[in-house]
Design a protein around this motif. Sequence first.
Motif, PDB file in Angstrom:
ATOM      1  N   MET A   1       0.833  -1.189   0.000  1.00 26.67           N
ATOM      2  CA  MET A   1       0.000   0.000   0.000  1.00 26.67           C
ATOM      3  C   MET A   1       0.877   1.252   0.000  1.00 26.67           C
ATOM      4  O   MET A   1       1.771   1.378   0.822  1.00 26.67           O
ATOM      5  N   LEU A   2       0.616   2.156  -0.934  1.00 28.94           N
ATOM      6  CA  LEU A   2       1.315   3.438  -0.952  1.00 28.94           C
ATOM      7  C   LEU A   2       0.674   4.343   0.089  1.00 28.94           C
ATOM      8  O   LEU A   2      -0.494   4.701  -0.017  1.00 28.94           O
ATOM      9  N   ASP A   3       1.447   4.709   1.100  1.00 32.17           N
ATOM     10  CA  ASP A   3       0.945   5.491   2.228  1.00 32.17           C
ATOM     11  C   ASP A   3       1.597   6.863   2.212  1.00 32.17           C
ATOM     12  O   ASP A   3       2.824   6.985   2.330  1.00 32.17           O
ATOM     13  N   THR A   4       0.806   7.912   2.071  1.00 29.90           N
ATOM     14  CA  THR A   4       1.348   9.270   1.914  1.00 29.90           C
ATOM     15  C   THR A   4       1.058  10.161   3.120  1.00 29.90           C
ATOM     16  O   THR A   4       1.085  11.381   3.012  1.00 29.90           O
ATOM     17  N   ARG A   5       0.808   9.576   4.286  1.00 30.14           N
ATOM     18  CA  ARG A   5       0.444  10.389   5.450  1.00 30.14           C
ATOM     19  C   ARG A   5       1.582  11.277   5.938  1.00 30.14           C
ATOM     20  O   ARG A   5       1.340  12.276   6.613  1.00 30.14           O
ATOM     21  N   SER A   6       2.820  10.953   5.612  1.00 36.53           N
ATOM     22  CA  SER A   6       3.975  11.760   6.007  1.00 36.53           C
ATOM     23  C   SER A   6       5.135  11.386   5.093  1.00 36.53           C
ATOM     24  O   SER A   6       5.084  10.378   4.386  1.00 36.53           O
ATOM     25  N   GLU A   7       6.195  12.208   5.118  1.00 39.04           N
ATOM     26  CA  GLU A   7       7.392  11.864   4.341  1.00 39.04           C
ATOM     27  C   GLU A   7       7.946  10.508   4.777  1.00 39.04           C
ATOM     28  O   GLU A   7       8.383   9.704   3.958  1.00 39.04           O
ATOM     29  N   GLU A   8       7.930  10.279   6.084  1.00 34.81           N
ATOM     30  CA  GLU A   8       8.422   9.015   6.630  1.00 34.81           C
ATOM     31  C   GLU A   8       7.618   7.842   6.070  1.00 34.81           C
ATOM     32  O   GLU A   8       8.185   6.821   5.652  1.00 34.81           O
ATOM     33  N   GLU A  59       4.401  -3.013 -16.505  1.00 34.93           N
ATOM     34  CA  GLU A  59       4.089  -4.066 -15.539  1.00 34.93           C
ATOM     35  C   GLU A  59       3.934  -3.571 -14.101  1.00 34.93           C
ATOM     36  O   GLU A  59       3.166  -4.150 -13.325  1.00 34.93           O
ATOM     37  N   PHE A  60       4.643  -2.512 -13.731  1.00 33.59           N
ATOM     38  CA  PHE A  60       4.627  -2.074 -12.336  1.00 33.59           C
ATOM     39  C   PHE A  60       3.335  -1.333 -12.013  1.00 33.59           C
ATOM     40  O   PHE A  60       2.948  -0.399 -12.702  1.00 33.59           O
ATOM     41  N   VAL A  61       2.668  -1.765 -10.946  1.00 30.56           N
ATOM     42  CA  VAL A  61       1.466  -1.067 -10.472  1.00 30.56           C
ATOM     43  C   VAL A  61       1.466  -1.046  -8.942  1.00 30.56           C
ATOM     44  O   VAL A  61       1.995  -1.957  -8.291  1.00 30.56           O
ATOM     45  N   PHE A  62       0.868  -0.010  -8.386  1.00 36.58           N
ATOM     46  CA  PHE A  62       0.579  -0.001  -6.955  1.00 36.58           C
ATOM     47  C   PHE A  62      -0.665  -0.852  -6.732  1.00 36.58           C
ATOM     48  O   PHE A  62      -1.657  -0.703  -7.453  1.00 36.58           O
ATOM     49  N   ARG A 210     -11.641   4.875 -17.612  1.00 37.84           N
ATOM     50  CA  ARG A 210     -11.148   3.581 -18.114  1.00 37.84           C
ATOM     51  C   ARG A 210      -9.629   3.475 -18.047  1.00 37.84           C
ATOM     52  O   ARG A 210      -9.045   2.528 -18.592  1.00 37.84           O
ATOM     53  N   MET A 211      -8.979   4.423 -17.396  1.00 42.66           N
ATOM     54  CA  MET A 211      -7.524   4.365 -17.257  1.00 42.66           C
ATOM     55  C   MET A 211      -7.101   3.016 -16.699  1.00 42.66           C
ATOM     56  O   MET A 211      -7.716   2.492 -15.771  1.00 42.66           O
ATOM     57  N   SER A 212      -6.019   2.473 -17.240  1.00 38.49           N
ATOM     58  CA  SER A 212      -5.505   1.206 -16.730  1.00 38.49           C
ATOM     59  C   SER A 212      -4.807   1.437 -15.388  1.00 38.49           C
ATOM     60  O   SER A 212      -4.449   2.565 -15.032  1.00 38.49           O
ATOM     61  N   ASN A 213      -4.591   0.360 -14.665  1.00 40.61           N
ATOM     62  CA  ASN A 213      -3.883   0.462 -13.391  1.00 40.61           C
ATOM     63  C   ASN A 213      -2.456   0.967 -13.597  1.00 40.61           C
ATOM     64  O   ASN A 213      -1.910   1.689 -12.753  1.00 40.61           O
ATOM     65  N   GLN A 214      -1.849   0.589 -14.725  1.00 46.18           N
ATOM     66  CA  GLN A 214      -0.499   1.070 -15.028  1.00 46.18           C
ATOM     67  C   GLN A 214      -0.495   2.581 -15.273  1.00 46.18           C
ATOM     68  O   GLN A 214       0.403   3.302 -14.812  1.00 46.18           O
ATOM     69  N   GLU A 215      -1.514   3.074 -15.981  1.00 42.10           N
ATOM     70  CA  GLU A 215      -1.609   4.513 -16.248  1.00 42.10           C
ATOM     71  C   GLU A 215      -1.867   5.288 -14.961  1.00 42.10           C
ATOM     72  O   GLU A 215      -1.297   6.368 -14.752  1.00 42.10           O
ATOM     73  N   LYS A 216      -2.719   4.741 -14.109  1.00 46.54           N
ATOM     74  CA  LYS A 216      -2.959   5.392 -12.818  1.00 46.54           C
ATOM     75  C   LYS A 216      -1.670   5.443 -12.002  1.00 46.54           C
ATOM     76  O   LYS A 216      -1.367   6.458 -11.357  1.00 46.54           O
TER      77      LYS A 216
END
Length: 272
Positions: A1-8, A59-62, A210-216
Amino acid sequence: MLDTRSEEMICKSLADILGTRKEAIEVFLAKTMPNYAVKNYWEIDADIFYNYFSLSKEEFVFDEVVFYHVTTRLIKQQLGEFSIDNLESVLLSDNLLTQLCKKHDILFKREEGISVYYQGNKVIFDKPMEARLRNRLNKVNDSCVNGFLLPELMDDSYVGLTGMPEIFSDIMVSLNRRDIQQEYFEKKTCYLATVSTPIEKMIFDCADPRMSNQEKTQKIVQYLLCYVGYKKTGAASYVTNPMVRLADSYCVPANEIVDIREIYDWKEIFEH
């Protein structure tokens, strides 16, 4: 999971996603800062990130991403009991908001859309300034849970969300019941809820759904680097904090809310 609550948390979550150490992310950000600091997100080449970590853009997706939802409640709540309902569920169920309305002889009924009854009479919202109400109540095509990708510098046109729900405010203005607005405002508590959602469920407002997960993912990388540049330089004028949403029919259960924070002043999260 990409967590953006702080820089840390940004560095830690990126490290977990990439299977590396947090220090490696910090080194990457320090080395590449001239390529993304003090730039608009669309000017940032996402390849900076992909090439540095030898990732394939195809190939890379969050898998999961957090977003931030501003909401008010009429009773204090705790993490674990906090959930977020869409517009239909809120207006057509028994809860503190609809109980407040019922106390003042305002009822909501499911008919062709959602009808509002005041003092026993069905209200027809036919004034030009009531177009938003007609769209949301009659067509019920804007009932989604929405929010912002980043936890601060949100668009200040939505400051009113820290006071009361937009739909509630619109109805009370149309009924000329600002006294009920005031009653709500005096009782409310405002929260910033951090919602975790699979990337396939996240929809960027004003973008192709309809954006793909890769585009997002590529778009999120650009927004993220722009945001990190702001955190390092303080150049807030370059940050774009996009509005995102979920499907209109979706309600967010408590187990998808990873954090809640009480907001005392709108300047904590909105542009000013």
